[in-house]
Motif scaffolding. Structure first.
Motif, mmCIF file in Angstrom:
data_model
loop_
_atom_site.group_PDB
_atom_site.id
_atom_site.type_symbol
_atom_site.label_atom_id
_atom_site.label_comp_id
_atom_site.label_asym_id
_atom_site.label_seq_id
_atom_site.Cartn_x
_atom_site.Cartn_y
_atom_site.Cartn_z
ATOM 1 N N TRP A 153 -7.881 -6.060 -2.669
ATOM 2 C CA TRP A 153 -7.739 -5.968 -4.127
ATOM 3 C C TRP A 153 -6.645 -6.903 -4.631
ATOM 4 O O TRP A 153 -6.824 -7.585 -5.635
ATOM 5 N N LEU A 194 -10.286 9.680 -8.456
ATOM 6 C CA LEU A 194 -9.723 8.741 -7.484
ATOM 7 C C LEU A 194 -8.223 8.933 -7.277
ATOM 8 O O LEU A 194 -7.697 8.588 -6.220
ATOM 9 N N LEU A 215 -8.680 -2.145 -12.703
ATOM 10 C CA LEU A 215 -7.867 -1.004 -12.284
ATOM 11 C C LEU A 215 -8.708 0.036 -11.540
ATOM 12 O O LEU A 215 -8.262 0.588 -10.528
ATOM 13 N N LEU A 216 -9.934 0.300 -12.046
ATOM 14 C CA LEU A 216 -10.810 1.271 -11.367
ATOM 15 C C LEU A 216 -11.139 0.765 -9.967
ATOM 16 O O LEU A 216 -11.124 1.531 -8.995
ATOM 17 N N ILE A 250 -9.634 -2.763 -17.347
ATOM 18 C CA ILE A 250 -9.840 -1.383 -16.887
ATOM 19 C C ILE A 250 -10.736 -1.375 -15.645
ATOM 20 O O ILE A 250 -10.490 -0.621 -14.699
ATOM 21 N N LEU A 286 -8.107 1.395 -7.867
ATOM 22 C CA LEU A 286 -7.976 2.803 -7.452
ATOM 23 C C LEU A 286 -8.938 3.105 -6.305
ATOM 24 O O LEU A 286 -8.596 3.821 -5.352
ATOM 25 N N TYR A 287 -10.154 2.540 -6.408
ATOM 26 C CA TYR A 287 -11.155 2.751 -5.359
ATOM 27 C C TYR A 287 -10.667 2.151 -4.039
ATOM 28 O O TYR A 287 -10.715 2.799 -2.984
ATOM 29 N N LEU A 309 -7.587 1.519 -3.178
ATOM 30 C CA LEU A 309 -6.431 2.287 -2.705
ATOM 31 C C LEU A 309 -6.883 3.534 -1.958
ATOM 32 O O LEU A 309 -6.292 3.916 -0.945
ATOM 33 N N SER A 310 -7.984 4.145 -2.439
ATOM 34 C CA SER A 310 -8.472 5.370 -1.795
ATOM 35 C C SER A 310 -9.091 5.071 -0.431
ATOM 36 O O SER A 310 -9.202 5.964 0.400
ATOM 37 N N MET A 348 -7.151 -9.856 -7.331
ATOM 38 C CA MET A 348 -6.397 -9.971 -8.581
ATOM 39 C C MET A 348 -5.725 -11.334 -8.725
ATOM 40 O O MET A 348 -5.332 -11.714 -9.827
ATOM 41 N N VAL A 376 -3.684 4.245 -19.557
ATOM 42 C CA VAL A 376 -4.149 2.865 -19.341
ATOM 43 C C VAL A 376 -5.650 2.810 -19.061
ATOM 44 O O VAL A 376 -6.294 1.787 -19.272
ATOM 45 N N ILE A 377 -6.245 3.932 -18.600
ATOM 46 C CA ILE A 377 -7.685 3.918 -18.316
ATOM 47 C C ILE A 377 -8.459 4.844 -19.268
ATOM 48 O O ILE A 377 -9.298 4.383 -20.048
ATOM 49 N N TYR A 419 0.809 -1.227 0.000
ATOM 50 C CA TYR A 419 0.000 0.000 0.000
ATOM 51 C C TYR A 419 0.841 1.275 0.000
ATOM 52 O O TYR A 419 0.626 2.157 -0.841
ATOM 53 N N TRP A 425 -6.874 -2.334 0.100
ATOM 54 C CA TRP A 425 -5.841 -2.596 -0.911
ATOM 55 C C TRP A 425 -5.420 -4.059 -0.875
ATOM 56 O O TRP A 425 -5.238 -4.683 -1.918
ATOM 57 N N GLY A 431 -7.880 2.686 1.726
ATOM 58 C CA GLY A 431 -6.851 2.402 2.723
ATOM 59 C C GLY A 431 -6.211 1.037 2.563
ATOM 60 O O GLY A 431 -6.521 0.285 1.633
ATOM 61 N N GLU A 432 -5.331 0.715 3.493
ATOM 62 C CA GLU A 432 -4.466 -0.457 3.363
ATOM 63 C C GLU A 432 -5.236 -1.784 3.349
ATOM 64 O O GLU A 432 -4.927 -2.676 2.549
#
Lengths: 123, 134
Positions: free
Chosen positions: B68, A121, B51-52, B48, B55-56, B58-59, B72, A76-77, A53, B65, B61-62
């Motif tokens: 995620w 984001l 990835l979205l 994609i 990103l969500y 990651l926003s 994956m 990439v997006i 993280y 993440w 928190g740990e």
């Protein structure tokens, strides 16, 4: 006779330009992104420590004053999204399922909305 | 005289009316490959989407993440991303072959090789960066 009205300027060049730019990104940047973020981590080529993280957060938000993350998201997006929207819009027409104004608004509209979401984001 | 405004007329009886079935592209290999290339964006959209979602997470928190990263690594996700990887390479092949025909700046073979080199360099850079070797 009234032939003085200007012909309406087409908006198609905008969509074709975004399609081409997205196509270049899909061909040049996306293969490496799939490799580095999906395939190599799954098959053990990239360890979880390197995808921690703090490390990914720092790369995305701080590298090159945040420009690196923005360039990554864009190539990439966002641009590939417009490439995909274009192919789907025209593919629907090929399948005789759409291709009209509704599919155009839906395809490019969702590409724009998801692009804005991605930028929101990372910012 | 048989003068008709285009688009506003009813077909004449007995006139030729070509019928385009929905599966027209299945009837020739060239169009099958054309449709396959159109379809390369479907697995791309899956990647994609991943990835979205990332990103969500990651926003948030740990903890999210870590979720995620586990997501994956699930076999079905890896399989679809493997498909997306193949699709991106197939798209790249068709796209790179098109460029020298649209803009002939150098011998076609050289231009195609140059573009593959660009893909290879970007991939190497991203792998080295994310793998912690850079």
């Amino acid at each position: 006779m009234n032939n003085t009205t200007q012909p309406k300027r087409s908006d198609e060049p905008v969509w074709w330009a975004l399609f081409s730019a997205g196509g270049v990104c899909f061909a040049v940047v996306v293969p490496g992104a799939i490799l580095a973020l999906a395939l190599l981590p799954a098959f053990g080529g990239i360890s979880a420590d390197n995808l921690s993280y703090p490390r990914i957060s720092a790369l995305l938000h701080d590298a090159l004053w945040g420009l690196a993350g923005l360039a990554f998201i864009g190539s990439v997006i966002c641009l590939p999204l417009f490439h995909a929207a274009h192919r789907i819009h025209h593919g629907l027409h090929d399948l005789k399922l759409g291709g009209g104004l509704l599919s155009k608004v839906l395809c490019y509209g969702s590409a724009a909305a998801l692009s804005l979401l991605a930028i929101y984001l990372v910012s | 005289m048989n003068l008709k405004k285009p688009g506003s007329s009813k077909p004449e009886p007995g006139s030729y009316q070509p019928v385009m079935p929905r599966n027209w592209w299945l009837q020739h290999r060239y169009f099958q490959i054309y449709m396959l290339r159109e379809a390369t964006v479907l697995p791309l959209l899956f990647f994609i989407g991943c990835l979205l979602y990332g990103l969500y997470c990651l926003s948030l928190g740990e903890t999210q993440w870590q979720h995620w990263l586990a997501f994956m690594a699930q076999p079905w996700v890896v399989l679809l991303n493997l498909l997306a990887f193949s699709a991106s390479l197939f798209h790249a092949k068709t796209f790179f072959e098109l460029f020298p025909r649209v803009m002939p700046l150098a011998p076609p073979g050289l231009m195609i090789a140059g573009q593959w080199l660009a893909t290879l360099l970007v991939a190497t850079g991203l792998v080295l960066l994310l793998g912690g070797w850079l």
